[in-house]
Each structure stands twice: as structure tokens, then as C-alpha cells.
Design an enzyme around this catalytic site. Structure first.
Site, PDB file in Angstrom:
ATOM      1  N   SER A 169       0.877  -1.119  -0.068  1.00  0.00           N
ATOM      2  CA  SER A 169      -0.152  -0.134  -0.032  1.00  0.00           C
ATOM      3  C   SER A 169       0.837   1.113   0.035  1.00  0.00           C
ATOM      4  O   SER A 169       1.433   1.424  -1.192  1.00  0.00           O
ATOM      5  CB  SER A 169      -1.077  -0.108   0.975  1.00  0.00           C
ATOM      6  N   THR A 170       0.810   2.026   1.173  1.00  0.00           N
ATOM      7  CA  THR A 170       1.507   3.351   1.166  1.00  0.00           C
ATOM      8  C   THR A 170       3.212   3.130   0.907  1.00  0.00           C
ATOM      9  O   THR A 170       3.787   2.260   1.532  1.00  0.00           O
ATOM     10  CB  THR A 170       1.363   3.989   2.547  1.00  0.00           C
ATOM     11  N   HIS A 196      -2.971  -1.089  -3.118  1.00  0.00           N
ATOM     12  CA  HIS A 196      -4.086  -0.207  -2.968  1.00  0.00           C
ATOM     13  C   HIS A 196      -4.155   1.015  -3.771  1.00  0.00           C
ATOM     14  O   HIS A 196      -3.322   1.833  -3.620  1.00  0.00           O
ATOM     15  CB  HIS A 196      -4.191   0.040  -1.634  1.00  0.00           C
ATOM     16  N   MET A 289      -0.144   1.332   5.476  1.00  0.00           N
ATOM     17  CA  MET A 289      -0.812   1.419   6.589  1.00  0.00           C
ATOM     18  C   MET A 289      -2.038   0.360   6.855  1.00  0.00           C
ATOM     19  O   MET A 289      -2.514  -0.257   6.010  1.00  0.00           O
ATOM     20  CB  MET A 289      -1.990   2.883   6.580  1.00  0.00           C
ATOM     21  N   ASP A 292      -4.256  -5.031   6.500  1.00  0.00           N
ATOM     22  CA  ASP A 292      -5.053  -5.737   5.290  1.00  0.00           C
ATOM     23  C   ASP A 292      -3.489  -7.003   4.855  1.00  0.00           C
ATOM     24  O   ASP A 292      -2.583  -6.328   4.882  1.00  0.00           O
ATOM     25  CB  ASP A 292      -4.912  -4.873   4.070  1.00  0.00           C
TER      26      ASP A 292
END
Length: 346
Positions: A169-170, A196, A289, A292
Site C-alpha cells: 500500500s503506502t 491499494h 498502513m 490488510d
């Protein structure tokens, strides 16, 4: 109190971001309406994070990011348009040094979501970089231990994999870009990636990765046979899973509810790989973050798959790997370079 610089030529957006952040009591906000004013402030003051719009006078957001990075290593969040052109611009910004992006609200209904995401992303990245020196030393040791663990038995298990799943993600796009460029040309194992991203961003992201790596990289489509050496990016707004159809591994693109606020969700991908491939698979959970992927990759480990988490030192945000490690789902903790080293020995 974290110090934030907001750079935007729109008085409305400057005030909106400033009011949202200051309402938390966590941030002190300075504003700049042009890139030239922003550069002057960056030279004079130290900020924990900077938000930057793209369309501005004198220079665009990507050019400004490059100039700021020549002065300081302050974390930068790109404020992006929710469009295909906005997606390509966003990836340029991430490549230039932005740690993440946030989508600019295009209607009154989207403002609350913008506020939530803005506060969440800035809080997470500011807290992540308040790590003391002792923690960093400990992480250095973990990375060294991880490299020692790349013994032949690990390599042999990796060679048995029919598929590799990555949840990220991030901070993910630049990491994946570097990793896929470093993978050997004839790397044989197909890779499925949940990054994401919103719907308009995943196709441009796959296209960008394909263009700069010269590898078979594409946005996944439904019921597509998973082919050796190809990399499949989960479609924004849909879940990606693996299913065996007529004796062949195929992708499934599923329109189901969000899992842990995400769609696509790494949990869905990892769980499907655990069910279909069992120990003949590799699960990798990386910077991001939240948590997940932690449940899905735990299922993979229980089925005997090789499971890997990105190390804390190299993560923009350690949330997702940390959650998986704390659940006992991870066998190896490695840096992205070490992950590539392992895969290139397959």
C-alpha cells in the site's frame, strides 16, 4: 505537534487542508500559494511533511518535489486529480520522491473522505518517522539475520512456487518499480499484486511498470490464465483472487464488499492462493498502513507457503508487515533488495 507545509495555488484547498489538520490538535500548518514561496519556506524552516498540488504557476508539482528533495528529505504527499492523466502525473510524483498521494475531492460528498484520508496518511507517516535510534539499530540486525536465512533450503522451497502474491500500500509504487526492474529477465514465477489504488489508477500503473521494466505486466482481467513470468496488478475497485479452472491457474476479478476498508484486498488474494496452491506459493507483505493481508498471509503460512514481510527500516509505513509479523504469519523479514536477491536465485 507535527509541522506541515501546504502548497496549493487554490485558496479554498489551502484553507480546507489547513482547517482539517489543525482540527486534530496534532498539526501546525503553514501555507504557500506558489512553488517559489514554498521553496523559500523549505529553506528557512523544517517541516515534518509537505502536501503539494500539481497544477501551479511557475512550475508543476513534480518539478517542485524534485527541487525540494535537493534541499531536504522531508516527506511529501501529492494531492492528485481523480483522472487517468492525474494517475500518470501521480506516478511521476512518486518516482520523484513523494511518499504517497491523496485524491482531491471533486464534489461536496467526497470532502469527508478526503479529510479522513488526509489525517490518516499524515498522522501515519509522521508517527512512523519518530522512531528512536535503538529501534533502528534493532531493525538493522533483523535485516542481517534475514539475509543469513537465505540458505539453500529456502531457495528450494521458493523454486516450488506456482505463484507469488504481493500485498502493498503506502509507498508501494516506487518499491515495486525498483523490484520489478531488478528481477532477472527470465524470472519464471507469475506474480499477482494487490496495490491499494482507486479504479482509474491501476491500468496506468501497470502500463508504466511494463514500459520501464520491459516485462509482461498488466492489469488483471477475469478468468485469465496465469502465465509463467507475467505480473498481474489487481484492478482498482475489485478484488483479485486465484482459482483453478480446468486444471489451470486463473485470475478472478471479484466485485465483493470491501475487506478491512480495502478493495482490492490483500487478504482475498492471499487466502485464495493458500486454498489453491497451499505450500507451492510465496506470500509477500510490504509497506502500507493498517493490517490488510495479515489474515490471508497467515492462512498461507499454515498451509506451508513461504511467507515474507518487508523490514521496518525500508518501509514508508510499517503497519501491514507489522500486523502480519505480530500474528505469527511471517517466516522471513527482508528488505526489498533481499527479496529480489531471493527471487533471482530461483
Amino acid at each position: 505537534m507535527y509541522k506541515v507545509l501546504v502548497v496549493d495555488d487554490s485558496a479554498f484547498m489551502r484553507q480546507l487542508i489547513k482547517s482539517f489538520l489543525e482540527s486534530t490538535g496534532k498539526f501546525v500548518v503553514t501555507v504557500a500559494q506558489t512553488p517559489l514561496i514554498a521553496l523559500d519556506k523549505v529553506r528557512k524552516f523544517k517541516f515534518d511533511v509537505i502536501t503539494i498540488d500539481y497544477e501551479m504557476p511557475y512550475m508543476n508539482g513534480v518539478e517542485l518535489i524534485k527541487k525540494i528533495k535537493e534541499i531536504t528529505d522531508t516527506k511529501i504527499l501529492m494531492v492528485s486529480a481523480y483522472t487517468r492523466p492525474g494517475a500518470y502525473t501521480t506516478f511521476e510524483a512518486l518516482s520523484a520522491g513523494a511518499f504517497d498521494y491523496i485524491l482531491k475531492p471533486s464534489s461536496d460528498e467526497e470532502i469527508e473522505e478526503f479529510k479522513y484520508e488526509l489525517i490518516k496518511k499524515l498522522t501515519a507517516v509522521c508517527e512512523e518517522f519518530k522512531v528512536d535510534d535503538a529501534s533502528k539499530t534493532k531493525e538493522d540486525t533483523t535485516a542481517i539475520e534475514g539475509k543469513i536465512l537465505l540458505e539453500e533450503s529456502i531457495i528450494e522451497r521458493a523454486r516450488l512456487a506456482k505463484v507469488i502474491g504481493i500485498g502493498i500500500s503506502t509507498g508501494g509504487p516506487p518499491v515495486l518499480e525498483k523490484m520489478f526492474k531488478s528481477l532477472k529477465k527470465d524470472f519464471p514465477i507469475p506474480i499477482l499484486v494487490v496495490q491499494h489504488m482507486p479504479p482509474n489508477f491501476t491500468k496506468p500503473f501497470a502500463d508504466r511498470l511494463a514500459s520501464i521494466t520491459s516485462k509482461c505486466i498488466k492489469e488483471a482481467s477475469d478468468r485469465e490464465e496465469i502465465k509463467s513470468g507475467c505480473i498481474y496488478i489487481a484492478k482498482g475497485g475489485y478484488h483479485l483472487a486465484v482459482e483453478e479452472i480446468n486444471g489451470k491457474l486463473c485470475t478472478r476479478v471479484l466485485d465483493l464488499e470491501k475487506i478491512k476498508s480495502h478493495k482490492p484486498s490483500a487478504d482475498i488474494l492471499f487466502s485464495s492462493i493458500a486454498e489453491v496452491c497451499e505450500k507451492a506459493s510465496i506470500g509477500i507483505i510490504m509497506t502500507g498502513m493498517g493490517y490488510d493481508g495479515s489474515d490471508g498471509i497467515l492462512e498461507m503460512r499454515k498451509k506451508g507457503a513461504l511467507t515474507i514481510a518487508q523490514d521496518e527500516k525500508s518501509c514508508v509505513v510499517f503497519g501491514m508487515p507489522k500486523a502480519a509479523i505480530e500474528k505469527g504469519a511471517i517466516e522471513l523479514i527482508l528488505s526489498p533488495d533481499q527479496i529480489v536477491e531471493l527471487l533471482n536465485r530461483v
